[in-house]
Write a protein that holds these residues in place. Structure first.
Motif, PDB file in Angstrom:
ATOM      1  N   GLY A   6      -5.069 -25.395 -54.062  1.00  0.00           N
ATOM      2  CA  GLY A   6      -4.431 -24.541 -53.063  1.00  0.00           C
ATOM      3  C   GLY A   6      -3.623 -23.426 -53.690  1.00  0.00           C
ATOM      4  N   HIS A   7      -2.866 -23.758 -54.730  1.00  0.00           N
ATOM      5  CA  HIS A   7      -2.072 -22.726 -55.389  1.00  0.00           C
ATOM      6  C   HIS A   7      -2.958 -21.747 -56.156  1.00  0.00           C
ATOM      7  N   ALA A   8      -4.021 -22.238 -56.751  1.00  0.00           N
ATOM      8  CA  ALA A   8      -4.952 -21.339 -57.441  1.00  0.00           C
ATOM      9  C   ALA A   8      -5.612 -20.397 -56.439  1.00  0.00           C
ATOM     10  N   ALA A   9      -5.975 -20.918 -55.281  1.00  0.00           N
ATOM     11  CA  ALA A   9      -6.599 -20.075 -54.258  1.00  0.00           C
ATOM     12  C   ALA A   9      -5.615 -19.039 -53.745  1.00  0.00           C
ATOM     13  N   GLN A  10      -4.339 -19.404 -53.640  1.00  0.00           N
ATOM     14  CA  GLN A  10      -3.340 -18.421 -53.222  1.00  0.00           C
ATOM     15  C   GLN A  10      -3.212 -17.312 -54.263  1.00  0.00           C
ATOM     16  N   GLY A  11      -3.268 -17.692 -55.545  1.00  0.00           N
ATOM     17  CA  GLY A  11      -3.218 -16.690 -56.600  1.00  0.00           C
ATOM     18  C   GLY A  11      -4.401 -15.754 -56.547  1.00  0.00           C
ATOM     19  N   ILE A  12      -5.573 -16.305 -56.288  1.00  0.00           N
ATOM     20  CA  ILE A  12      -6.776 -15.473 -56.160  1.00  0.00           C
ATOM     21  C   ILE A  12      -6.645 -14.558 -54.954  1.00  0.00           C
ATOM     22  N   GLN A  13      -6.128 -15.106 -53.865  1.00  0.00           N
ATOM     23  CA  GLN A  13      -6.018 -14.342 -52.627  1.00  0.00           C
ATOM     24  C   GLN A  13      -4.973 -13.229 -52.743  1.00  0.00           C
ATOM     25  N   SER A  14      -3.922 -13.452 -53.524  1.00  0.00           N
ATOM     26  CA  SER A  14      -2.872 -12.441 -53.637  1.00  0.00           C
ATOM     27  C   SER A  14      -3.272 -11.293 -54.556  1.00  0.00           C
ATOM     28  N   ASN A  15      -4.341 -11.466 -55.314  1.00  0.00           N
ATOM     29  CA  ASN A  15      -4.817 -10.405 -56.197  1.00  0.00           C
ATOM     30  C   ASN A  15      -5.449  -9.302 -55.338  1.00  0.00           C
ATOM     31  N   LEU A  19     -10.896  -8.555 -52.894  1.00  0.00           N
ATOM     32  CA  LEU A  19     -11.813  -8.160 -51.824  1.00  0.00           C
ATOM     33  C   LEU A  19     -13.156  -7.712 -52.371  1.00  0.00           C
ATOM     34  N   ASP A  20     -13.190  -7.333 -53.652  1.00  0.00           N
ATOM     35  CA  ASP A  20     -14.452  -6.939 -54.279  1.00  0.00           C
ATOM     36  C   ASP A  20     -15.261  -8.151 -54.724  1.00  0.00           C
ATOM     37  N   TYR A  21     -14.625  -9.324 -54.763  1.00  0.00           N
ATOM     38  CA  TYR A  21     -15.291 -10.544 -55.227  1.00  0.00           C
ATOM     39  C   TYR A  21     -16.144 -11.125 -54.107  1.00  0.00           C
ATOM     40  N   PRO A  22     -17.442 -11.352 -54.350  1.00  0.00           N
ATOM     41  CA  PRO A  22     -18.311 -11.833 -53.262  1.00  0.00           C
ATOM     42  C   PRO A  22     -17.982 -13.244 -52.783  1.00  0.00           C
ATOM     43  N   GLY A  23     -17.343 -14.056 -53.619  1.00  0.00           N
ATOM     44  CA  GLY A  23     -17.006 -15.418 -53.207  1.00  0.00           C
ATOM     45  C   GLY A  23     -15.661 -15.527 -52.534  1.00  0.00           C
ATOM     46  N   TYR A  24     -15.034 -14.407 -52.195  1.00  0.00           N
ATOM     47  CA  TYR A  24     -13.700 -14.410 -51.598  1.00  0.00           C
ATOM     48  C   TYR A  24     -13.646 -15.202 -50.306  1.00  0.00           C
ATOM     49  N   LEU A  25     -14.614 -14.990 -49.435  1.00  0.00           N
ATOM     50  CA  LEU A  25     -14.585 -15.678 -48.143  1.00  0.00           C
ATOM     51  C   LEU A  25     -14.700 -17.183 -48.300  1.00  0.00           C
ATOM     52  N   SER A  26     -15.494 -17.640 -49.260  1.00  0.00           N
ATOM     53  CA  SER A  26     -15.620 -19.087 -49.449  1.00  0.00           C
ATOM     54  C   SER A  26     -14.330 -19.674 -50.013  1.00  0.00           C
ATOM     55  N   VAL A  27     -13.654 -18.955 -50.924  1.00  0.00           N
ATOM     56  CA  VAL A  27     -12.375 -19.429 -51.472  1.00  0.00           C
ATOM     57  C   VAL A  27     -11.338 -19.494 -50.362  1.00  0.00           C
ATOM     58  N   SER A  28     -11.284 -18.479 -49.534  1.00  0.00           N
ATOM     59  CA  SER A  28     -10.333 -18.444 -48.425  1.00  0.00           C
ATOM     60  C   SER A  28     -10.625 -19.563 -47.424  1.00  0.00           C
ATOM     61  N   PHE A  29     -11.887 -19.787 -47.126  1.00  0.00           N
ATOM     62  CA  PHE A  29     -12.275 -20.832 -46.180  1.00  0.00           C
ATOM     63  C   PHE A  29     -11.901 -22.216 -46.707  1.00  0.00           C
ATOM     64  N   ILE A  30     -12.194 -22.480 -47.970  1.00  0.00           N
ATOM     65  CA  ILE A  30     -11.869 -23.779 -48.561  1.00  0.00           C
ATOM     66  C   ILE A  30     -10.355 -23.969 -48.621  1.00  0.00           C
ATOM     67  N   LYS A  31      -9.618 -22.907 -48.954  1.00  0.00           N
ATOM     68  CA  LYS A  31      -8.148 -22.997 -48.984  1.00  0.00           C
ATOM     69  C   LYS A  31      -7.605 -23.361 -47.611  1.00  0.00           C
ATOM     70  N   ASN A  32      -8.142 -22.766 -46.564  1.00  0.00           N
ATOM     71  CA  ASN A  32      -7.684 -23.074 -45.209  1.00  0.00           C
ATOM     72  C   ASN A  32      -7.986 -24.525 -44.842  1.00  0.00           C
ATOM     73  N   ILE A  33      -9.117 -25.031 -45.254  1.00  0.00           N
ATOM     74  CA  ILE A  33      -9.449 -26.431 -44.978  1.00  0.00           C
ATOM     75  C   ILE A  33      -8.504 -27.362 -45.733  1.00  0.00           C
ATOM     76  N   VAL A  34      -8.274 -27.084 -47.013  1.00  0.00           N
ATOM     77  CA  VAL A  34      -7.387 -27.929 -47.819  1.00  0.00           C
ATOM     78  C   VAL A  34      -5.978 -27.922 -47.234  1.00  0.00           C
ATOM     79  N   TYR A  35      -5.479 -26.766 -46.870  1.00  0.00           N
ATOM     80  CA  TYR A  35      -4.124 -26.673 -46.336  1.00  0.00           C
ATOM     81  C   TYR A  35      -4.006 -27.299 -44.952  1.00  0.00           C
TER      82      TYR A  35
END
Length: 68
Positions: A6-15, A19-35
């Motif tokens: 969760g904290h790693a995903a927040q770090g990725i999201q705050s960068n 938005l240029d990273y194609p896997g952004y939506l999957s990281v955000s989706f998984i973070k929301n599920i974990v949280y």
């Protein structure tokens, strides 16, 4: 593991370049599920551990935990 993810995903999201990273939506989706469930799971676990604490004397319980 979930807290670290969760904290790693927040770090990725705050960068700002994320938005240029194609896997952004999957990281955000998984973070929301974990949280959505990891904090209630911690509360449940702490409640179960507190129930054991009530049954024992605090000093004996503390000594047992220190030995472990």
């Amino acid at each position: 593991v979930l807290v670290v993810f969760g904290h790693a995903a927040q770090g990725i999201q705050s960068n700002m370049n994320v938005l240029d990273y194609p896997g952004y939506l999957s990281v955000s989706f998984i973070k929301n599920i974990v949280y959505s469930f990891h904090m209630p799971a911690f509360f449940l676990a702490s409640g179960l551990l507190f129930n054991n604490l009530r049954r024992k004397l605090f000093k004996a319980y503390l000594i047992q935990k220190v030995k472990k």
